[in-house]
Enzyme design. Structure first.
Site, PDB file in Angstrom:
ATOM      1  N   SER A   1       0.027  -7.105  -7.196  1.00 60.13           N
ATOM      2  CA  SER A   1      -0.033  -8.580  -6.838  1.00 60.13           C
ATOM      3  C   SER A   1      -0.385  -8.792  -5.455  1.00 60.13           C
ATOM      4  O   SER A   1      -0.775  -9.930  -5.295  1.00 60.13           O
ATOM      5  CB  SER A   1       1.881  -8.738  -6.873  1.00 60.13           C
ATOM      6  OG  SER A   1       2.243  -8.100  -6.051  1.00 60.13           O
ATOM      7  N   ASN A   2      -0.446  -7.877  -4.504  1.00 57.64           N
ATOM      8  CA  ASN A   2      -1.226  -8.084  -3.419  1.00 57.64           C
ATOM      9  C   ASN A   2      -2.577  -8.540  -3.358  1.00 57.64           C
ATOM     10  O   ASN A   2      -3.093  -9.163  -2.799  1.00 57.64           O
ATOM     11  CB  ASN A   2      -0.956  -6.980  -2.489  1.00 57.64           C
ATOM     12  CG  ASN A   2       0.504  -7.470  -1.577  1.00 57.64           C
ATOM     13  OD1 ASN A   2       0.764  -8.116  -0.917  1.00 57.64           O
ATOM     14  ND2 ASN A   2       1.577  -6.613  -2.071  1.00 57.64           N
TER      15      ASN A   2
ATOM     16  N   LYS B   1      -9.610  16.361  -1.150  1.00 54.80           N
ATOM     17  CA  LYS B   1      -9.404  14.749  -0.867  1.00 54.80           C
ATOM     18  C   LYS B   1     -11.136  14.557  -0.251  1.00 54.80           C
ATOM     19  O   LYS B   1     -11.347  13.383  -0.384  1.00 54.80           O
ATOM     20  CB  LYS B   1      -8.508  14.549   0.248  1.00 54.80           C
ATOM     21  CG  LYS B   1      -8.549  13.175   0.598  1.00 54.80           C
ATOM     22  CD  LYS B   1      -7.129  12.829   1.523  1.00 54.80           C
ATOM     23  CE  LYS B   1      -5.986  12.876   0.887  1.00 54.80           C
ATOM     24  NZ  LYS B   1      -4.942  11.835   1.608  1.00 54.80           N
TER      25      LYS B   1
ATOM     26  N   MET C   1      -1.045   4.348  -3.169  1.00 57.05           N
ATOM     27  CA  MET C   1      -0.156   5.083  -2.784  1.00 57.05           C
ATOM     28  C   MET C   1      -0.661   6.851  -2.502  1.00 57.05           C
ATOM     29  O   MET C   1      -0.230   7.565  -2.949  1.00 57.05           O
ATOM     30  CB  MET C   1       0.666   5.543  -3.923  1.00 57.05           C
ATOM     31  CG  MET C   1       1.200   4.299  -4.513  1.00 57.05           C
ATOM     32  SD  MET C   1       2.350   3.418  -3.427  1.00 57.05           S
ATOM     33  CE  MET C   1       3.825   4.418  -3.474  1.00 57.05           C
ATOM     34  N   ARG C   2      -1.436   6.773  -1.394  1.00 55.76           N
ATOM     35  CA  ARG C   2      -2.314   7.940  -0.834  1.00 55.76           C
ATOM     36  C   ARG C   2      -2.524   7.914   0.501  1.00 55.76           C
ATOM     37  O   ARG C   2      -2.801   6.679   1.045  1.00 55.76           O
ATOM     38  CB  ARG C   2      -3.336   7.972  -1.889  1.00 55.76           C
ATOM     39  CG  ARG C   2      -3.947   9.174  -2.037  1.00 55.76           C
ATOM     40  CD  ARG C   2      -5.020   9.125  -3.055  1.00 55.76           C
ATOM     41  NE  ARG C   2      -4.277   9.011  -4.664  1.00 55.76           N
ATOM     42  CZ  ARG C   2      -4.107  10.375  -4.775  1.00 55.76           C
ATOM     43  NH1 ARG C   2      -4.302  11.642  -4.372  1.00 55.76           N
ATOM     44  NH2 ARG C   2      -3.405  10.350  -6.038  1.00 55.76           N
TER      45      ARG C   2
ATOM     46  N   ILE D   1      -4.851   8.136   3.955  1.00 58.37           N
ATOM     47  CA  ILE D   1      -6.265   8.467   3.975  1.00 58.37           C
ATOM     48  C   ILE D   1      -6.880   9.450   4.820  1.00 58.37           C
ATOM     49  O   ILE D   1      -6.059   9.759   5.629  1.00 58.37           O
ATOM     50  CB  ILE D   1      -6.575   6.743   4.682  1.00 58.37           C
ATOM     51  CG1 ILE D   1      -6.589   5.588   4.045  1.00 58.37           C
ATOM     52  CG2 ILE D   1      -8.064   6.811   5.273  1.00 58.37           C
ATOM     53  CD1 ILE D   1      -7.145   5.390   2.526  1.00 58.37           C
TER      54      ILE D   1
ATOM     55  N   ASN E   1      -2.744  -1.806   6.131  1.00 55.58           N
ATOM     56  CA  ASN E   1      -2.183  -1.484   5.161  1.00 55.58           C
ATOM     57  C   ASN E   1      -0.792  -2.530   5.163  1.00 55.58           C
ATOM     58  O   ASN E   1      -0.606  -2.996   6.224  1.00 55.58           O
ATOM     59  CB  ASN E   1      -1.497   0.000   5.303  1.00 55.58           C
ATOM     60  CG  ASN E   1      -0.519   0.292   4.061  1.00 55.58           C
ATOM     61  OD1 ASN E   1      -0.614  -0.072   2.984  1.00 55.58           O
ATOM     62  ND2 ASN E   1       0.543   0.971   4.620  1.00 55.58           N
TER      63      ASN E   1
ATOM     64  N   HIS F   1       3.210  -2.588   4.343  1.00 55.73           N
ATOM     65  CA  HIS F   1       4.408  -1.761   3.882  1.00 55.73           C
ATOM     66  C   HIS F   1       5.731  -2.723   3.643  1.00 55.73           C
ATOM     67  O   HIS F   1       5.940  -3.264   4.588  1.00 55.73           O
ATOM     68  CB  HIS F   1       4.549  -0.824   4.937  1.00 55.73           C
ATOM     69  CG  HIS F   1       5.554   0.066   4.675  1.00 55.73           C
ATOM     70  ND1 HIS F   1       5.387   1.376   3.811  1.00 55.73           N
ATOM     71  CD2 HIS F   1       6.701   0.151   4.919  1.00 55.73           C
ATOM     72  CE1 HIS F   1       6.564   2.023   3.765  1.00 55.73           C
ATOM     73  NE2 HIS F   1       7.510   1.356   4.396  1.00 55.73           N
TER      74      HIS F   1
HETATM   75  C1  GRF Z   1       3.738  -3.580  -2.111  1.00 52.37           C
HETATM   76  O1  GRF Z   1       5.068  -3.708  -1.921  1.00 52.37           O
HETATM   77  C2  GRF Z   1       3.321  -2.766  -0.612  1.00 52.37           C
HETATM   78  O2  GRF Z   1       4.168  -3.240   0.374  1.00 52.37           O
HETATM   79  C3  GRF Z   1       3.476  -1.520  -1.036  1.00 52.37           C
HETATM   80  O3  GRF Z   1       3.219  -1.295  -2.352  1.00 52.37           O
HETATM   81  C4  GRF Z   1       3.508  -2.338  -3.034  1.00 52.37           C
HETATM   82  C5  GRF Z   1       2.385  -2.950  -3.819  1.00 52.37           C
HETATM   83  O4  GRF Z   1       2.506  -3.949  -4.688  1.00 52.37           O
HETATM   84  N1  GRF Z   1       2.523  -0.805  -0.145  1.00 52.37           N
HETATM   85  P1  GRF Z   1       1.626  -4.671  -5.694  1.00 52.37           P
HETATM   86  O5  GRF Z   1       0.824  -3.451  -6.305  1.00 52.37           O
HETATM   87  O6  GRF Z   1       0.785  -5.123  -4.565  1.00 52.37           O
HETATM   88  O7  GRF Z   1       2.122  -5.589  -6.379  1.00 52.37           O
END
Ligand code: GRF
Length: 196
Positions: A13-14, A65, A90-91, A93, A107, A109
């Site tokens: 979604s981001n 990695k 989810m990793r 760097i 990033n 968060h």
């Molecule tokens: C977001 O809440 C971001 O802050 C975190 O992971 C989530 C990713 O959501 N790091 P999306 O895949 O962008 O919907």
């Protein structure tokens, strides 16, 4: 126009919010590549829909990695990528990408760092019965959500909040904050460099 790569592992979604901001011309950038470490993730459909090229890989198919980051680096260099945006990647760097892009990786968060770093920040905030959480955009270093903070926005937690309702409000803030902060960073670079 900044050539960026978005790294994501999930729904994206981001990624979507960044791409929308580019289309609406509130963000002067081009997503030249999506990097995704989960080949089945929904973000890949979003990239296809948006006409954004993607590189997707199974980390387990590499011994280390360093090996998969070397491949990522090749993909980035082939497209002259200037900036890396982690949006739900989810990793951690590793040294290969950090050496090349130090100070040019950010990033997002879903908490007010340094509170609730790492996985499931929203669950952690609810578990702690915090009254407030929020969103942080920060530079990336080798730690887990530890790099210098660029911007934060608070989100109040209501007594009746569930994981879903809190996540919804936090993500709404993310989608507004992230493209705006990226544009601010790119503007600063134009007038003489971003501190890292
Ligand atoms: C977001 O809440 C971001 O802050 C975190 O992971 C989530 C990713 O959501 N790091 P999306 O895949 O962008 O919907």
């Amino acid at each position: 126009m900044k050539k960026i790569a978005v790294f994501a592992s999930g729904s994206g979604s981001n990624f979507q919010a960044i791409n929308d901001a580019i289309n609406e011309k509130s963000l002067d950038a081009e997503i030249s590549l999506l990097v995704c470490d989960k080949p089945g993730a929904y973000v890949i459909e979003r990239a296809e829909e948006a006409g954004v090229e993607y590189f997707t890989f199974f980390p387990k198919q590499y011994e280390t990695k360093v090996e998969f980051e070397t491949e990522i680096l090749k993909q980035l260099k082939a497209r002259d990528i200037e900036f890396i945006v982690l949006a739900g990647y989810m990793r951690l760097i590793g040294c290969t990408l950090l050496a090349e892009y130090d100070g040019r990786i950010v990033n997002i968060h879903p908490s007010l760092l340094p509170a609730f770093p790492g996985k499931d920040a929203i669950g952690q905030a609810l578990e702690a019965q915090a009254g407030v959480s929020g969103v942080t955009v920060h530079y990336v270093d080798s730690g887990m959500d530890t790099g210098p903070i660029i911007a934060q926005k608070a989100v109040m937690i209501k007594k009746e909040d569930t994981r879903e309702t809190l996540q919804q409000r936090i993500q709404k803030v993310e989608h507004e904050l992230f493209p705006r902060v990226l544009q601010d960073l790119f503007n600063q670079e134009k007038v003489g460099g971003v501190q890292s």
